[in-house]
Design an enzyme around this catalytic site. Structure first.
Site, PDB file in Angstrom:
ATOM      1  N   GLY A 181       0.800  -1.224   0.000  1.00  0.00           N
ATOM      2  CA  GLY A 181       0.000   0.000   0.000  1.00  0.00           C
ATOM      3  C   GLY A 181       0.831   1.273   0.000  1.00  0.00           C
TER       4      GLY A 181
ATOM      5  N   ARG B 153      14.616   0.012  12.692  1.00  0.00           N
ATOM      6  CA  ARG B 153      14.424   0.707  11.420  1.00  0.00           C
ATOM      7  C   ARG B 153      15.364   1.902  11.205  1.00  0.00           C
ATOM      8  NH1 ARG B 153      10.392   2.850   9.793  1.00  0.00           N
ATOM      9  NH2 ARG B 153      10.472   2.139   7.632  1.00  0.00           N
TER      10      ARG B 153
ATOM     11  N   GLU C 148      -2.047  -5.084  -1.230  1.00  0.00           N
ATOM     12  CA  GLU C 148      -1.624  -5.699   0.033  1.00  0.00           C
ATOM     13  C   GLU C 148      -1.021  -4.677   0.974  1.00  0.00           C
ATOM     14  OE1 GLU C 148       1.095  -8.047  -2.021  1.00  0.00           O
ATOM     15  OE2 GLU C 148      -0.324  -9.612  -2.521  1.00  0.00           O
TER      16      GLU C 148
ATOM     17  N   CYS D 154      24.642  -3.257  22.562  1.00  0.00           N
ATOM     18  CA  CYS D 154      26.071  -2.962  22.587  1.00  0.00           C
ATOM     19  C   CYS D 154      26.611  -2.633  21.212  1.00  0.00           C
ATOM     20  CB  CYS D 154      26.820  -4.134  23.190  1.00  0.00           C
ATOM     21  SG  CYS D 154      26.343  -4.355  24.889  1.00  0.00           S
ATOM     22  N   GLU D 155      26.076  -1.605  20.602  1.00  0.00           N
ATOM     23  CA  GLU D 155      26.687  -1.038  19.400  1.00  0.00           C
ATOM     24  C   GLU D 155      26.208   0.389  19.195  1.00  0.00           C
ATOM     25  OE1 GLU D 155      25.251  -2.617  15.533  1.00  0.00           O
ATOM     26  OE2 GLU D 155      24.783  -4.411  16.688  1.00  0.00           O
TER      27      GLU D 155
ATOM     28  N   GLY E 233       0.267  -2.984   4.227  1.00  0.00           N
ATOM     29  CA  GLY E 233       0.691  -3.407   5.560  1.00  0.00           C
ATOM     30  C   GLY E 233       0.920  -2.174   6.418  1.00  0.00           C
TER      31      GLY E 233
ATOM     32  N   TYR F  21       6.307  -2.957  11.114  1.00  0.00           N
ATOM     33  CA  TYR F  21       7.711  -3.357  10.990  1.00  0.00           C
ATOM     34  C   TYR F  21       8.536  -3.015  12.229  1.00  0.00           C
ATOM     35  CZ  TYR F  21       6.168  -3.757   6.147  1.00  0.00           C
ATOM     36  OH  TYR F  21       5.469  -4.093   5.010  1.00  0.00           O
TER      37      TYR F  21
ATOM     38  N   TYR G 228      17.601   1.517   8.025  1.00  0.00           N
ATOM     39  CA  TYR G 228      17.232   2.373   6.885  1.00  0.00           C
ATOM     40  C   TYR G 228      17.417   3.871   7.157  1.00  0.00           C
ATOM     41  CZ  TYR G 228      14.198  -1.811   6.529  1.00  0.00           C
ATOM     42  OH  TYR G 228      13.684  -3.081   6.539  1.00  0.00           O
TER      43      TYR G 228
HETATM   44  N1  LLP Z   1       3.131  -7.093  -0.566  1.00  0.00           N
HETATM   45  C1  LLP Z   1       4.386  -7.508  -0.797  1.00  0.00           C
HETATM   46  C2  LLP Z   1       4.622  -8.548  -1.789  1.00  0.00           C
HETATM   47  C3  LLP Z   1       5.454  -6.940  -0.076  1.00  0.00           C
HETATM   48  O1  LLP Z   1       6.686  -7.348  -0.312  1.00  0.00           O
HETATM   49  C4  LLP Z   1       5.192  -5.933   0.883  1.00  0.00           C
HETATM   50  C5  LLP Z   1       6.276  -5.342   1.664  1.00  0.00           C
HETATM   51  C6  LLP Z   1       3.864  -5.552   1.107  1.00  0.00           C
HETATM   52  C7  LLP Z   1       2.860  -6.147   0.347  1.00  0.00           C
HETATM   53  C8  LLP Z   1       3.472  -4.519   2.119  1.00  0.00           C
HETATM   54  O2  LLP Z   1       3.932  -3.254   1.787  1.00  0.00           O
HETATM   55  P1  LLP Z   1       3.485  -1.978   2.664  1.00  0.00           P
HETATM   56  O3  LLP Z   1       2.026  -1.714   2.429  1.00  0.00           O
HETATM   57  O4  LLP Z   1       3.742  -2.292   4.083  1.00  0.00           O
HETATM   58  O5  LLP Z   1       4.343  -0.865   2.164  1.00  0.00           O
HETATM   59  N2  LLP Z   1      10.975  -3.719   6.605  1.00  0.00           N
HETATM   60  C9  LLP Z   1      10.716  -2.574   5.741  1.00  0.00           C
HETATM   61  C10 LLP Z   1       9.536  -2.808   4.847  1.00  0.00           C
HETATM   62  C11 LLP Z   1       9.697  -3.999   3.958  1.00  0.00           C
HETATM   63  C12 LLP Z   1       8.513  -4.175   3.080  1.00  0.00           C
HETATM   64  C13 LLP Z   1       8.613  -5.427   2.312  1.00  0.00           C
HETATM   65  N3  LLP Z   1       7.481  -5.750   1.562  1.00  0.00           N
HETATM   66  C14 LLP Z   1      10.503  -1.339   6.621  1.00  0.00           C
HETATM   67  O6  LLP Z   1      10.533  -1.453   7.843  1.00  0.00           O
HETATM   68  O7  LLP Z   1      10.335  -0.232   6.098  1.00  0.00           O
END
Ligand code: LLP
Length: 434
Positions: free
Chosen positions: A250, A332, A292, A363-364, A294, A393, A336
């Site tokens: 999303g 995060r 999708e 410890c970093e 998240g 996340y 990032y």
């Molecule tokens: N669908 C697929 C196939 C994905 O790979 C992802 C996220 C989503 C949906 C959900 O995307 P969203 O709506 O959350 O942007 N760890 C990273 C984010 C990695 C996202 C990976 N895929 C962070 O903390 O920013």
């Protein structure tokens, strides 16, 4: 005065409130570090998507919650009752959804490196759809579906070659990617043709995910045009009529006041307009649309609360406020360089002149939540601080680095609170050790 990135955060007489509840009271009741989740906000965010989908896309179109953003049992009844599907990417996520009695036919199973075990369990549980990344996996699904006497519904994951202008670690739609098959190189077409020959594969359509934390105006529109053009081409070449196109994750969310705030409902309307127009031009029937989200479902429904342990002033250099959590509960910034709004839990109505890095206890040196946060004068050991917008996340990427215990997750609704994931203990950690 502090500024808040979201309207479920307020100041009342200098105290921080989240989802209408005193953050200090919750910290006292449940201890810190602590993840708070605002159920109404999750529901609101789901409805933005479901209502826009119902309004703009053909019947059967549905948003799927990307479990990777935040996965524990209690999230699934919320997602289910909001009429969303769930995207899972591992057996851990799949079996969590199952344990929460989430309807398996509404599950979409992802992953670029699925094992035979993943596939057999997914088929045994009768997941609604598998998003197939590659040929290897396609053959295993066909073989296992044959054994069970079924035809498995699938989508093929494609890379449309679109740069979403987000950070590199989360950009996934480019041709050079570990995910999916590229349209540009002809591999997507090859895989489609293979899928159509396999008797136990029920190809419904195609999936792409261009990236996460996407703000750029036309990313989904461009992805839709590339995908629909591919659908039309496949129809011409093979006669296959695409029933479904999933556009992946999303929209981006607002972590700090300077981030844009996206009007998701109207942006979905704009994507839909492009889809209507493109299908018409291409002379193809409009497919069911999936997405999708998240981050935009759970990020602003979360807050993390910490207790300050140390305040370190290094004259001529920098100030540090160290607390009882850090990169183990929120990696995060370390990963990032992500921005966050961090706030003192008290004295929010006072000036905030003390600028310090909010750091963790690992410890970093890279264990930091944010490098320059404004605190009240005299912030000291025992005071509480909160990081906003941590619902996505954070818990799902938390670790036991330095053998720290994972914090509890507390769900807030209508002035009440309940533990949905209890705090880890030494016993939990040691339970796996022989
Ligand atoms: N669908 C697929 C196939 C994905 O790979 C992802 C996220 C989503 C949906 C959900 O995307 P969203 O709506 O959350 O942007 N760890 C990273 C984010 C990695 C996202 C990976 N895929 C962070 O903390 O920013």
């Amino acid at each position: 005065m502090a500024k808040f990135p979201c309207n479920n955060i307020e100041e009342r007489d200098g105290d921080l409130y989240f989802a209408g509840q005193s953050v200090e009271k919750l910290a006292k009741q449940y201890g810190t570090p602590l993840y708070l989740m605002d159920e109404d906000r999750i529901r609101h965010n789901c409805r933005v998507y479901t209502e826009a989908f119902a309004k703009h896309f053909v019947k059967g179109s549905r948003p799927y919650f990307a479990s990777k953003a935040c996965c524990f049992k209690a999230i699934y009844p919320i997602i289910e009752s909001e009429d969303m599907g769930a995207d899972v990417v591992s057996l851990g996520e799949l079996l969590t959804a199952k344990a929460a009695h989430f309807p398996m036919e509404r599950v979409c199973f992802h992953g670029n490196s699925k094992t035979d075990e993943d596939i057999t369990i997914a088929l045994d549980l009768a997941v609604g759809c598998i998003v197939v990344d590659n040929a290897e996996e396609l053959y295993v699904i066909d073989r296992e579906a044959k054994k069970r006497g079924i035809k498995q519904k699938i989508l093929l994951r494609l890379t449309p070659g679109i740069d979403p202008h987000t950070y590199a670690a989360v950009a996934t739609g480019l041709v050079d990617s570990k995910f999916g098959s590229a349209i540009e190189t002809g591999q997507a077409e090859e895989l489609t043709k293979v899928a159509l020959t396999l008797p136990h594969i029920d190809l419904h359509g195609f999936h792409c995910h261009v990236g996460s934390q996407v703000f750029a105006e036309d990313v989904f529109e461009r992805a839709a045009v590339v995908m629909l053009t591919f659908c039309a081409e496949m129809q011409k070449k093979t006669g296959f009529v695409t029933r479904e196109v999933d556009l992946g994750g999303g929209y981006g969310v607002r972590y700090v006041e300077s981030d844009p705030s996206v009007d998701i409902a109207s942006r979905i309307g704009e994507v839909a307009a492009v889809i209507h127009k493109t299908c018409k031009e291409l002379g193809i029937a409009e497919p069911i649309i999936g997405m999708e989200p998240g981050r935009s479902i759970v990020a602003d429904a979360g807050m993390t609360v910490y207790t300050v342990q140390t305040v370190k002033k290094i004259p001529g250099y920098k100030n540090y406020v160290a607390m009882d959590g850090g990169m183990a509960d929120n990696p995060r910034f370390a990963l990032y360089g992500s921005k966050y709004t961090c706030l003192p839990v008290k004295n929010l109505d006072k000036p905030l002149p003390f600028i310090a890095a909010l750091v963790g206890r690992c410890c970093e040196s890279g264990d930091m939540i944010q490098p320059d946060i404004a605190f009240p004068e005299g912030i000291k050991r025992g005071d509480l601080v909160a990081t906003c917008t941590t619902g996505a996340y954070n818990f799902s990427m938390s670790s036991n680095y330095n053998r720290l215990y994972r914090p509890a997750v507390v769900m807030l609704k209508d002035g009440a609170s309940r533990i949905v994931v209890r705090r880890q203990t030494a016993e939990d950690l040691l339970s796996l050790d022989e």
